[in-house]
Design a protein around this motif. Structure first.
Motif, PDB file in Angstrom:
ATOM      1  N   SER A 268       0.837  -1.192   0.000  1.00  0.00           N
ATOM      2  CA  SER A 268       0.000   0.000   0.000  1.00  0.00           C
ATOM      3  C   SER A 268       0.874   1.244   0.000  1.00  0.00           C
ATOM      4  O   SER A 268       2.078   1.172   0.268  1.00  0.00           O
ATOM      5  CB  SER A 268      -0.897  -0.005   1.237  1.00  0.00           C
ATOM      6  OG  SER A 268      -0.124   0.237   2.401  1.00  0.00           O
ATOM      7  N   PRO A 269       0.292   2.428  -0.259  1.00  0.00           N
ATOM      8  CA  PRO A 269       1.084   3.670  -0.208  1.00  0.00           C
ATOM      9  C   PRO A 269       1.761   3.877   1.150  1.00  0.00           C
ATOM     10  O   PRO A 269       2.920   4.286   1.213  1.00  0.00           O
ATOM     11  CB  PRO A 269       0.041   4.757  -0.493  1.00  0.00           C
ATOM     12  CG  PRO A 269      -1.006   4.074  -1.290  1.00  0.00           C
ATOM     13  CD  PRO A 269      -1.080   2.675  -0.756  1.00  0.00           C
ATOM     14  N   THR A 270       1.042   3.586   2.232  1.00  0.00           N
ATOM     15  CA  THR A 270       1.637   3.751   3.561  1.00  0.00           C
ATOM     16  C   THR A 270       2.792   2.794   3.761  1.00  0.00           C
ATOM     17  O   THR A 270       3.825   3.147   4.338  1.00  0.00           O
ATOM     18  CB  THR A 270       0.568   3.526   4.642  1.00  0.00           C
ATOM     19  OG1 THR A 270      -0.514   4.429   4.431  1.00  0.00           O
ATOM     20  CG2 THR A 270       1.161   3.765   6.022  1.00  0.00           C
ATOM     21  N   GLN A 271       2.620   1.556   3.289  1.00  0.00           N
ATOM     22  CA  GLN A 271       3.700   0.584   3.448  1.00  0.00           C
ATOM     23  C   GLN A 271       4.929   0.969   2.638  1.00  0.00           C
ATOM     24  O   GLN A 271       6.059   0.791   3.093  1.00  0.00           O
ATOM     25  CB  GLN A 271       3.216  -0.805   3.032  1.00  0.00           C
ATOM     26  CG  GLN A 271       4.172  -1.927   3.450  1.00  0.00           C
ATOM     27  CD  GLN A 271       3.594  -3.291   3.166  1.00  0.00           C
ATOM     28  OE1 GLN A 271       2.419  -3.417   2.841  1.00  0.00           O
ATOM     29  NE2 GLN A 271       4.406  -4.309   3.289  1.00  0.00           N
ATOM     30  N   ARG A 272       4.706   1.512   1.447  1.00  0.00           N
ATOM     31  CA  ARG A 272       5.863   1.968   0.665  1.00  0.00           C
ATOM     32  C   ARG A 272       6.571   3.117   1.374  1.00  0.00           C
ATOM     33  O   ARG A 272       7.802   3.225   1.345  1.00  0.00           O
ATOM     34  CB  ARG A 272       5.406   2.384  -0.742  1.00  0.00           C
ATOM     35  CG  ARG A 272       4.991   1.208  -1.615  1.00  0.00           C
ATOM     36  CD  ARG A 272       4.883   1.617  -3.079  1.00  0.00           C
ATOM     37  NE  ARG A 272       3.805   2.560  -3.304  1.00  0.00           N
ATOM     38  CZ  ARG A 272       2.563   2.231  -3.618  1.00  0.00           C
ATOM     39  NH1 ARG A 272       2.241   0.955  -3.737  1.00  0.00           N
ATOM     40  NH2 ARG A 272       1.639   3.150  -3.830  1.00  0.00           N
ATOM     41  N   PHE A 273       5.782   3.976   2.025  1.00  0.00           N
ATOM     42  CA  PHE A 273       6.385   5.060   2.801  1.00  0.00           C
ATOM     43  C   PHE A 273       7.226   4.518   3.953  1.00  0.00           C
ATOM     44  O   PHE A 273       8.353   4.970   4.179  1.00  0.00           O
ATOM     45  CB  PHE A 273       5.293   5.985   3.340  1.00  0.00           C
ATOM     46  CG  PHE A 273       5.766   6.884   4.443  1.00  0.00           C
ATOM     47  CD1 PHE A 273       6.549   7.996   4.165  1.00  0.00           C
ATOM     48  CD2 PHE A 273       5.458   6.602   5.773  1.00  0.00           C
ATOM     49  CE1 PHE A 273       7.006   8.819   5.189  1.00  0.00           C
ATOM     50  CE2 PHE A 273       5.906   7.417   6.796  1.00  0.00           C
ATOM     51  CZ  PHE A 273       6.678   8.528   6.510  1.00  0.00           C
ATOM     52  N   THR A 274       6.678   3.567   4.698  1.00  0.00           N
ATOM     53  CA  THR A 274       7.436   3.021   5.830  1.00  0.00           C
ATOM     54  C   THR A 274       8.686   2.293   5.361  1.00  0.00           C
ATOM     55  O   THR A 274       9.714   2.317   6.048  1.00  0.00           O
ATOM     56  CB  THR A 274       6.556   2.068   6.658  1.00  0.00           C
ATOM     57  OG1 THR A 274       6.053   1.017   5.816  1.00  0.00           O
ATOM     58  CG2 THR A 274       5.392   2.810   7.290  1.00  0.00           C
ATOM     59  N   ASP A 275       8.608   1.650   4.185  1.00  0.00           N
ATOM     60  CA  ASP A 275       9.812   1.002   3.649  1.00  0.00           C
ATOM     61  C   ASP A 275      10.907   2.026   3.367  1.00  0.00           C
ATOM     62  O   ASP A 275      12.083   1.802   3.674  1.00  0.00           O
ATOM     63  CB  ASP A 275       9.483   0.221   2.374  1.00  0.00           C
ATOM     64  CG  ASP A 275       8.686  -1.038   2.644  1.00  0.00           C
ATOM     65  OD1 ASP A 275       8.601  -1.444   3.824  1.00  0.00           O
ATOM     66  OD2 ASP A 275       8.124  -1.603   1.685  1.00  0.00           O
ATOM     67  N   ARG A 276      10.506   3.160   2.763  1.00  0.00           N
ATOM     68  CA  ARG A 276      11.492   4.211   2.497  1.00  0.00           C
ATOM     69  C   ARG A 276      12.026   4.791   3.805  1.00  0.00           C
ATOM     70  O   ARG A 276      13.225   5.072   3.923  1.00  0.00           O
ATOM     71  CB  ARG A 276      10.853   5.319   1.641  1.00  0.00           C
ATOM     72  CG  ARG A 276      10.519   4.904   0.221  1.00  0.00           C
ATOM     73  CD  ARG A 276      10.209   6.127  -0.647  1.00  0.00           C
ATOM     74  NE  ARG A 276       9.066   6.869  -0.148  1.00  0.00           N
ATOM     75  CZ  ARG A 276       7.812   6.653  -0.521  1.00  0.00           C
ATOM     76  NH1 ARG A 276       7.534   5.692  -1.384  1.00  0.00           N
ATOM     77  NH2 ARG A 276       6.824   7.395  -0.032  1.00  0.00           N
TER      78      ARG A 276
END
Length: 695
Positions: A268-276
Motif C-alpha cells: 500500500s502507499p503507507t507501506q511503501r512510505f514506511t519502507d522508504r
C-alpha cells in the motif's frame, strides 16, 4: 486444485511480502508451535537461573550461568537461523540487531539481561506469528470450501473422483446439501444454492437447468445467472446435475483465493512510505549506536556502560512494530473482505477506497437491473408494428447485448409465435448500433445518433419527431431502418435496482462527497434514472472513449472510483483511482481488470467495502502512531539509562499491540447491519446449511 496447492504460493510469498521480512513462520521437531515452546523453555530457564542467583545461598556461580546459557540456546535458536539467512541474502534486519545486542550483553557478563532480551524477542515473534496466522487462515479457509471429490457420470455410471481429475464437459451429480465441486451450468434438476462463499449473498439463489445445453456448451460465458453455479457453494434441497465449464484449478473460487493471496504481497502507499523510512532510519540507528560506543571518551564512565547503552539503543530503535503495522492491517482487511464476497487486490486499492472524493457509476447493470423492457413500439407511417418488431427481432437474435435481448424477449411476446426471416452478417458499430442483411436488404438498428453520421443517411422527419417525443420521457431508443426506409422507433426503459437509493444514502453517510452516473444513453434517459435513485449528477451521450475522458476530468479533482461491470467499462475503470466491478463471479474479464470485485450482483456490498477501507485506514494510522511513538520514547530513554530488559518489553509489546489492533478488522461489521454482506458459512460438506450502446 487442493487447498494446499492454492495456499502454498501465498504462504511462500508472504514470508517476505506482507511481513516485510520480519516474520518467523517456523515449525520444527515439536510441530508448528516449536518456536513458542522454545521461547517458553527459554523463559523457564531464565526464571530458574535468576531465582538461583538472587534467592539461593551457596549455589556455585556456574549453576545460574548454565541456566542462562540454556535460555540463550532456546531463545536464540530461531533468531540465529533468521539472522544467518538474512546475512546470507545481504540483508541486515531486526534479528541481526537483536543477536548483536544479546552477544554484547554476554561479552559484558550481563547474561541475565541477554537471556531476557532473547526470551522476550522470541516469545514476541512467536505470538506475533500466531496472531498473523489467524488472518492468513481466514483467507486459506476459502480454499477449503471446495470438496476434494466429485460424483461424475462416466460410461453410464456415477463414480467418485478427485476434483483434480474433472474434465471440462463432465457431468457432475450434486446431492442435496452438498458443496459443489466445480464451476458449470445446471443441465438437470432445480434447487436453491447458497452462494455466500463466493459472492457474499445473504440469501440462497434459485437455480434451474439451461434451456439449451448445446448452446450453453458452445457459449458458456453467456449462460444466465439462474443456471450458472460455482465451486464451493452449497446446494439446497434439490438434487442437480451440472456440466463443468472449468478445471478445478481455474474455478472462480480458485481464482479468488489466488488473487487474494497475491494481493497480500501488493504494498500500500503507507507501506511503501514506511519502507522508504526504514531504509533511511536503520542506517541512522546504526550510526548512533556506533557513536554511543565511544561515549566513555566524553563521559566519565567505563566502556562497559557505553557498550551496554549502545546495545540498548539498537534494541529500542529497531523498527519492528513499524514494519508490521501496515501489512498486518492490510492482510486483515483483505481477509475480511474476501469472507464477505469482496475481492480487494492489495493494499493500494484498500487504502484508496477509504479516501475517495467521488464515485462514478455506470448506469446499466450497476444502478439499474440491466434488464431493460420495451415500453413503446412506434412505427412510422406506412409500416405495421408487426413488421417493425419482426425486423428488429430477426437482427437482434444475432446479438448478445442487453438491449438486443430485451427486444427479442419482449418483442416475441408482443408479436406472438409467427415465422420470422433469418438475418445474416451482423456487424457491430461500437457505441452506436448494428447492421445486418435480411431478405436482400441492409438493416440498421441503433441509437438515433448513428443516423446522419459516418455515411449513414439521416432520419426522416417523422422518425425524428418520434425520437424527440420519446426522449422527453427519458426512454432509451432504438431506431430501425430497412434499406432506405425508416420503419420506426422502439423505446426501452431500464429498472433501477431496489438497493440503489439506500446504497447511495449509505455512501453519503460514509462521507463520499460526490456521486455521478455516466451513461451512453441520451441525457434525458440518464437523468430519468438518476432522479429515481437519488443522484443529482448524470452525464449521458458518452461513447466509451468519452467515459475515459470523464473519469480523467473527475480524477483531476481527487481520488475517484469507477463502478461498472468490468467488461464494457474496463477502460474507464482502469483510468479511475480504483476500478470496482459488480457481479464479478464467473467473469474472467471483471476479475482481471478490476481493483475491487464485488462477487455478487449486489450494490449494497459497496458501502460495506468502503466502510471497511476507512476502518483499515484508521487502524493503520493508529498502528503508525504506536510504533513511531514507542521508538521516539525508547531511543532517548535508553540513551539516558533505560536497560535492555524494559526496552525489549516495551518494544515487543508495541509489536504485539499493532498486530492485535489490526486483527480487529477480521470482526468488522457495517454499522448498518442490514447492509453487511453475508459471511462465508462454516458448514461442513453434507451439512444443511456487442458493445454498441455504452452503458
Amino acid at each position: 486444485m487442493t487447498s494446499e496447492d492454492i495456499a502454498r504460493p501465498k504462504s511462500e510469498a508472504h514470508a517476505e511480502g506482507a511481513g516485510g521480512g520480519h516474520e518467523h513462520g517456523h515449525g520444527g521437531v515439536l510441530g508448528p508451535n516449536t518456536e513458542v515452546i522454545f521461547a517458553l523453555a527459554s523463559g523457564g530457564a531464565l526464571s530458574l537461573g535468576f531465582a538461583l542467583e538472587k534467592l539461593a545461598a551457596g549455589v556455585p556461580d556456574w549453576g545460574p550461568l548454565a541456566l542462562y546459557l540454556i535460555a540463550y540456546g532456546f531463545g536464540g535458536l530461531f533468531t540465529v537461523r533468521e539472522a544467518f539467512e538474512n546475512l546470507r541474502q545481504k540483508r541486515f534486519e531486526i534479528d541481526t540487531l537483536m543477536l548483536v545486542a544479546a552477544a554484547g550483553a554476554a561479552a559484558l557478563g550481563a547474561w541475565a539481561e541477554g537471556a531476557l532480551l532473547l526470551f522476550l524477542f522470541s516469545i514476541g515473534h512467536a505470538l506475533e506469528n500466531y496472531a498473523m496466522g489467524r488472518a492468513r487462515r481466514a483467507i486459506e479457509a476459502l480454499a477449503e470450501l471446495a470438496p476434494r471429490t466429485a460424483h461424475v457420470r462416466r460410461d453410464g455410471q456415477v463414480v467418485e473422483l478427485p476434483v483434480e481429475d474433472l474434465r471440462v464437459g463432465d457431468t457432475v451429480v450434486v446431492r442435496p446439501n452438498e458443496r459443489l465441486p466445480a464451476d458449470g451450468f445446471i443441465v438437470e434438476g432445480t434447487t436453491s444454492i447458497n452462494q455466500a462463499p463466493v459472492t457474499g449473498e445473504s440469501m440462497p439463489v434459485d437455480k434451474q437447468p439451461v434451456a439449451d445445453a448445446a448452446a450453453a456448451r458452445a457459449r458458456p460465458a453467456q449462460v444466465g445467472p439462474a443456471s450458472l453455479v460455482f465451486a464451493g457453494t452449497i446446494n439446497g434441497a434439490g438434487a442437480i446435475e451440472i456440466e463443468t465449464t472449468r478445471k478445478s484449478s481455474d474455478t472462480t473460487l480458485a481464482k479468488v483465493v489466488r488473487m487474494v493471496s497475491e494481493a497480500e504481497t501488493q504494498k500500500s502507499p503507507t507501506q511503501r512510505f514506511t519502507d522508504r523510512f526504514e531504509r533511511i532510519f536503520v542506517p541512522l540507528v546504526l550510526a548512533l549506536a556506533f557513536v554511543l560506543l565511544f561515549a566513555w571518551v566524553v563521559v566519565d564512565e567505563p566502556f562497559r556502560d557505553s557498550f551496554y547503552r549502545s546495545m540498548a539503543v539498537l534494541v529500542a530503535a529497531s523498527p519492528c512494530a513499524l514494519a508490521i503495522a501496515t501489512p498486518s492491517a492490510v492482510l486483515s482487511g483483505v481477509a475480511r473482505a474476501a469472507r464477505a464476497g469482496v475481492l480487494i487486490k492489495g493494499g493500494a486499492p484498500l487504502e484508496n477506497l477509504g479516501s475517495l472524493n467521488a464515485i462514478a457509476f455506470d448506469k446499466t447493470g450497476t444502478l439499474t437491473e440491466g434488464r431493460p423492457r420495451i415500453t413503446e413500439v412506434v412505427p412510422v407511417r406506412g409500416t405495421r408494428e408487426a413488421d417493425l418488431l419482426a425486423t428488429a427481432i430477426a437482427v437482434e437474435r444475432l446479438s448478445d447485448h442487453p438491449l438486443a435481448e430485451a427486444i427479442v424477449r419482449d418483442g416475441a411476446e408482443r408479436l406472438g409465435d409467427t415465422g420470422l426471416e433469418a438475418a445474416t452478417d451482423l456487424k457491430s458499430l461500437t457505441g452506436k448500433g448494428v447492421t445486418a442483411e435480411l431478405g436482400g436488404e441492409t438493416i440498421w438498428i441503433g441509437k438515433p445518433e448513428m443516423f446522419g453520421a459516418d455515411g449513414v443517411a439521416a432520419l426522416g422527419d417523422e422518425a425524428t419527431a418520434v425520437v424527440v417525443q420519446l426522449r422527453l420521457q427519458g426512454r432509451t431508443l432504438m431506431v430501425v431502418r430497412r434499406g432506405a426506409r425508416d420503419l420506426g422507433v422502439i423505446g426501452l426503459l431500464d429498472t433501477p435496482r431496489a438497493a440503489a437509493r439506500t446504497t447511495l444514502t449509505a455512501l453519503r453517510a460514509l462521507g463520499v462527497q460526490r456521486m455521478i452516473m455516466i451513461s451512453g444513453d441520451h441525457q434525458k434517459a440518464a437523468q430519468a434514472i438518476a432522479g429515481q435513485v437519488g443522484l443529482t449528477e448524470a452525464w449521458g451521450d458518452l461513447m466509451p472513449e468519452d467515459k475515459v475522458d470523464a473519469i480523467k476530468r473527475l480524477r483531476a479533482d481527487g481520488k475517484i472510483a469507477m463502478v461498472g461491470d468490468g467488461v464494457n467499462d474496463a477502460p474507464a475503470m482502469a483510468t479511475a483511482t480504483v476500478g470496482i466491478a459488480m457481479g464479478a463471479a464467473g467473469s474472467d474479464v471483471a476479475l482481471e481488470t478490476a481493483d475491487v470485485a464485488l462477487m455478487s450482483d449486489d450494490l449494497s456490498q459497496l458501502p460495506f467495502t468502503i466502510g471497511l477501507s476507512r476502518r483499515t485506514r484508521g487502524i493503520i494510522r493508529q498502528n503508525l502512531y504506536v510504533s513511531l511513538g514507542v521508538v521516539a520514547f525508547l531511543v532517548p530513554a535508553t540513551i539516558l539509562g533505560l536497560g535492555i530488559g524494559p526496552a525489549v518489553a516495551l518494544h515487543e509489546g508495541s509489536t504485539l499491540l499493532v498486530v492485535i489492533n489490526a486483527l480487529r478488522l477480521l470482526g468488522y461489521r457495517d454499522p448498518a447491519g442490514d447492509r453487511t454482506p453475508n459471511e462465508i458459512p462454516v458448514a461442513r460438506q453434507g451439512a444443511p446449511a456487442d458493445s454498441r450502446i455504452p452503458s
